[in-house]
Design a protein around this motif. Structure first.
Motif, PDB file in Angstrom:
ATOM      1  N   SER A 206       0.836  -1.196   0.000  1.00 23.15           N
ATOM      2  CA  SER A 206       0.000   0.000   0.000  1.00 23.15           C
ATOM      3  C   SER A 206       0.875   1.252   0.000  1.00 23.15           C
ATOM      4  O   SER A 206       2.020   1.233   0.467  1.00 23.15           O
ATOM      5  CB  SER A 206      -0.909   0.026   1.225  1.00 23.15           C
ATOM      6  N   VAL A 207       0.328   2.360  -0.506  1.00 19.48           N
ATOM      7  CA  VAL A 207       1.075   3.605  -0.521  1.00 19.48           C
ATOM      8  C   VAL A 207       1.320   4.101   0.899  1.00 19.48           C
ATOM      9  O   VAL A 207       2.336   4.756   1.176  1.00 19.48           O
ATOM     10  CB  VAL A 207       0.332   4.663  -1.366  1.00 19.48           C
ATOM     11  N   SER A 208       0.422   3.761   1.812  1.00 20.86           N
ATOM     12  CA  SER A 208       0.584   4.142   3.207  1.00 20.86           C
ATOM     13  C   SER A 208       1.817   3.479   3.810  1.00 20.86           C
ATOM     14  O   SER A 208       2.628   4.122   4.479  1.00 20.86           O
ATOM     15  CB  SER A 208      -0.658   3.757   4.013  1.00 20.86           C
ATOM     16  N   ARG A 209       1.973   2.188   3.543  1.00 17.78           N
ATOM     17  CA  ARG A 209       3.117   1.473   4.106  1.00 17.78           C
ATOM     18  C   ARG A 209       4.431   1.962   3.501  1.00 17.78           C
ATOM     19  O   ARG A 209       5.446   2.072   4.191  1.00 17.78           O
ATOM     20  CB  ARG A 209       2.974  -0.029   3.888  1.00 17.78           C
ATOM     21  N   VAL A 210       4.423   2.255   2.221  1.00 13.88           N
ATOM     22  CA  VAL A 210       5.630   2.777   1.576  1.00 13.88           C
ATOM     23  C   VAL A 210       6.038   4.100   2.213  1.00 13.88           C
ATOM     24  O   VAL A 210       7.212   4.319   2.543  1.00 13.88           O
ATOM     25  CB  VAL A 210       5.412   2.962   0.062  1.00 13.88           C
ATOM     26  N   ALA A 211       5.062   4.991   2.388  1.00 13.96           N
ATOM     27  CA  ALA A 211       5.353   6.302   2.969  1.00 13.96           C
ATOM     28  C   ALA A 211       5.849   6.166   4.402  1.00 13.96           C
ATOM     29  O   ALA A 211       6.785   6.863   4.817  1.00 13.96           O
ATOM     30  CB  ALA A 211       4.113   7.187   2.918  1.00 13.96           C
ATOM     31  N   ASP A 212       5.231   5.270   5.177  1.00 16.88           N
ATOM     32  CA  ASP A 212       5.673   5.035   6.558  1.00 16.88           C
ATOM     33  C   ASP A 212       7.095   4.498   6.590  1.00 16.88           C
ATOM     34  O   ASP A 212       7.917   4.918   7.404  1.00 16.88           O
ATOM     35  CB  ASP A 212       4.738   4.038   7.252  1.00 16.88           C
ATOM     36  N   THR A 213       7.368   3.530   5.721  1.00 13.43           N
ATOM     37  CA  THR A 213       8.698   2.925   5.674  1.00 13.43           C
ATOM     38  C   THR A 213       9.760   3.955   5.314  1.00 13.43           C
ATOM     39  O   THR A 213      10.818   4.035   5.946  1.00 13.43           O
ATOM     40  CB  THR A 213       8.730   1.776   4.643  1.00 13.43           C
ATOM     41  N   ALA A 214       9.475   4.756   4.294  1.00 11.55           N
ATOM     42  CA  ALA A 214      10.428   5.774   3.851  1.00 11.55           C
ATOM     43  C   ALA A 214      10.664   6.823   4.938  1.00 11.55           C
ATOM     44  O   ALA A 214      11.813   7.180   5.241  1.00 11.55           O
ATOM     45  CB  ALA A 214       9.935   6.439   2.570  1.00 11.55           C
ATOM     46  N   ALA A 215       9.580   7.303   5.533  1.00  7.81           N
ATOM     47  CA  ALA A 215       9.699   8.366   6.532  1.00  7.81           C
ATOM     48  C   ALA A 215      10.449   7.892   7.768  1.00  7.81           C
ATOM     49  O   ALA A 215      11.314   8.604   8.302  1.00  7.81           O
ATOM     50  CB  ALA A 215       8.313   8.872   6.923  1.00  7.81           C
ATOM     51  N   SER A 216      10.131   6.685   8.222  1.00  7.52           N
ATOM     52  CA  SER A 216      10.784   6.147   9.413  1.00  7.52           C
ATOM     53  C   SER A 216      12.276   5.934   9.173  1.00  7.52           C
ATOM     54  O   SER A 216      13.118   6.302  10.002  1.00  7.52           O
ATOM     55  CB  SER A 216      10.115   4.833   9.816  1.00  7.52           C
ATOM     56  N   ALA A 217      12.608   5.344   8.026  1.00  8.38           N
ATOM     57  CA  ALA A 217      14.016   5.088   7.710  1.00  8.38           C
ATOM     58  C   ALA A 217      14.796   6.389   7.551  1.00  8.38           C
ATOM     59  O   ALA A 217      15.940   6.509   8.003  1.00  8.38           O
ATOM     60  CB  ALA A 217      14.121   4.253   6.440  1.00  8.38           C
TER      61      ALA A 217
END
Length: 545
Positions: free
Chosen positions: A61-72
């Motif tokens: 999902s786009v939500s998970r991608v954004a969360d992953t990118a932001a957290s990293a």
């Protein structure tokens, strides 16, 4: 609509493109002092997200991608520009929350959230910087999504707005206009946005060129493990020793133990990338050229084995062992150089994070140090203005109390620790330690990393520079002359001590001569103490109290 796969690939492409143009962004830096340059910090920050995004499946999902990118990116943020970039992408995480796919209105909202948060994170926002560029892009996005739902057209409009604003930054900041350049952070952001547009428009993820400014991991897909001749992708950054040999000999050796060799010699550092079956030999050889930082060894066979993706991901995100608080207060200091590290340890620092002017540690580096400190409350001493924001971001993740003291130099950090009172509470210590480091005057003697005109001064690469409390004061070709001139300016009528901390490029003999010369000039009225700090970059760090 933006799928998770499309957004994932767009961010990965942005990481590739800014890494390839990192050096060009670094060269926009108008300040002649060698530092953790903007392009390098932004590249390392977004590439910390790239590594984790590569592990996500296409149906994410786009939500998970954004969360992953932001957290990293938040954990991997380096320098002020890297922290600001991570905050901008935190806006995408918030704007895409719980979404499978995102539309242009979500993009506009996300960008506005990121821009607003970035402004709030900076104590005194300066116009004509990356902040101005992202705000203009966000304002344009809010207007553009009302007139089109077509992603490529929408994001192209945003990119053009950011680029037009970037061109105006010299009119907003006189120092940029005088040097004839645009803002480096803003330039980095426009490169990232334009690389995302390429993917939105149907282009594939860019590949690293052979003349890339910085070594990197491969993105190419491997169908079978047997296609990989050399198993380990090995990278490191070497800070060169004074007697370091020509990097061409290092490249020649690496070509005998692997392939895909990249050796980038960048004056003070050498960046190495190689695919090999013997990573230990690579590291051992690298140590012959100086000391290493940021080593990374990846097993490419496991990386491309779909069955082991989750296993690798779990290992990659494994938390450091957290210490159990055994005392009320603890300290984490940032310093580079064996003498300085030992000094902070002697003063009571629990952990010394290796880093400084040219090696800005990440938020995660500082967070790891907090976890290793067995105290209920941890004081952080960044000792560099470009490390303060990363330190403050670490507070958000910490499982214990953290107080970031805004020390901008090594002498300030030392003064703060000397003022600590174990019997006082955190509030009283914060006040007393802050007052103590604010009373310290700091002199720095280094070299010009580039030709430039700064504050009306024509400076040539390699000239000796004197900084008074982080402001450029003098330029000369004689180290001793410039030290005497700088100390004379720093000393006041009530000065009692001058501490001369000499670096790795100064011999014991020369340092002792400098101490005697200073003592004679000061007529023994002021005690001159000598410390072997072993620090890179700075010939001398001068503390005046």
């Amino acid at each position: 609509m933006i799928s998770g796969k499309l957004f994932r690939d767009a961010v990965i492409n942005a990481a590739v493109c800014i890494e390839e143009q990192r050096k060009q962004i670094d060269e926009l830096n108008v300040y002649p002092v060698p530092d953790g340059d903007t392009g390098t910090n932004m590249s390392m920050t977004i590439n910390s997200a790239r590594d984790e995004l590569l592990l996500l499946d296409d149906n994410v999902s786009v939500s998970r991608v954004a969360d992953t990118a932001a957290s990293a990116m938040l954990r991997g943020a380096r320098g002020n520009s890297g922290v600001i970039l991570s905050i901008i992408f935190r806006g995408f995480s918030k704007g895409f929350k719980d979404l499978e796919e995102a539309g242009c209105s979500h993009m506009a909202n996300a960008l506005e959230l990121g821009a607003d948060a970035a402004y709030k994170a900076v104590m005194t926002p300066t116009e004509g910087t990356i902040l101005t560029v992202v705000r203009a892009a966000a304002q344009t996005a809010q207007k553009a999504h009302n007139s089109t739902n077509e992603l490529t057209l929408f994001w192209r409009t945003v990119c053009e707005s950011a680029e037009a604003t970037l061109k105006k930054t010299p009119e907003m900041l006189p120092v940029l206009k005088k040097s004839g350049v645009v803002d480096a952070g803003g330039k980095g952001l426009t490169i990232i946005f334009r690389a995302m547009l390429d993917v939105f428009g149907g282009m594939k993820i860019s590949s690293f060129s052979s003349d890339s400014s910085e070594p990197s991991s491969d993105f190419s897909e491997v169908d079978e493990e047997t296609d990989i001749k050399f198993t380990y992708c090995t990278e490191c950054i070497i800070t060169k020793s004074p007697d370091s040999r020509d990097s061409a000999t290092l490249r020649a050796y690496l070509e005998t133990v692997g392939d895909c060799v990249l050796v980038v010699d960048d004056d003070e550092i050498i960046k190495v990338h190689v695919h090999t079956n013997n990573p230990g030999k690579v590291i051992e050889k690298a140590l012959e050229y100086g000391y290493i930082n940021l080593p990374k060894i990846e097993n490419m066979k496991l990386q491309h084995d779909g069955k082991k993706k989750e296993q690798k991901k779990s290992s990659k995100r494994k938390e450091v062992q957290k210490t159990v608080p055994e005392k009320k207060f603890g300290f984490v200091a940032v310093a580079a150089g064996h003498g300085l590290e030992a000094m902070f340890k002697d003063l009571g620092a629990d952990v010394v994070v290796t880093g400084g002017q040219t090696m800005n540690p990440s938020t995660e580096d500082i967070l790891d140090a907090i976890y290793q400190t067995p105290a209920e409350t941890v004081f952080i001493l960044p000792n560099n203005k470009n490390i303060i924001m990363a330190s403050e971001q670490a507070v958000k993740f910490a499982d214990r109390g953290v107080c970031v003291l805004q020390t901008r130099t090594i002498p300030q950090g030392i003064a703060a620790m000397l003022a600590f009172d174990e019997s006082a509470d955190i509030s009283e210590n914060r006040i007393n330690m802050t007052r103590a480091f604010e009373r310290v005057s700091t002199g720095l003697v280094t070299f010009a990393a580039r030709d430039t005109e700064f504050d009306g001064k024509h400076i040539k690469k390699g000239e000796i520079l004197a900084l008074e409390n982080n402001s450029l004061a003098y330029a000369d070709k004689d180290i001793n002359k410039i030290v005497l001139k700088l100390v004379k300016k720093l000393v006041k009528s009530d000065t009692s001590y001058v501490t001369l901390i000499y670096g790795s490029d100064v011999t014991d003999e020369n340092a002792e001569k400098m101490q005697k010369l200073l003592s004679q000039k000061l007529n023994d009225r002021i005690e001159v103490m000598l410390v072997n700090g072993g620090q890179p970059v700075y010939y001398y760090i001068i503390s005046v109290e």
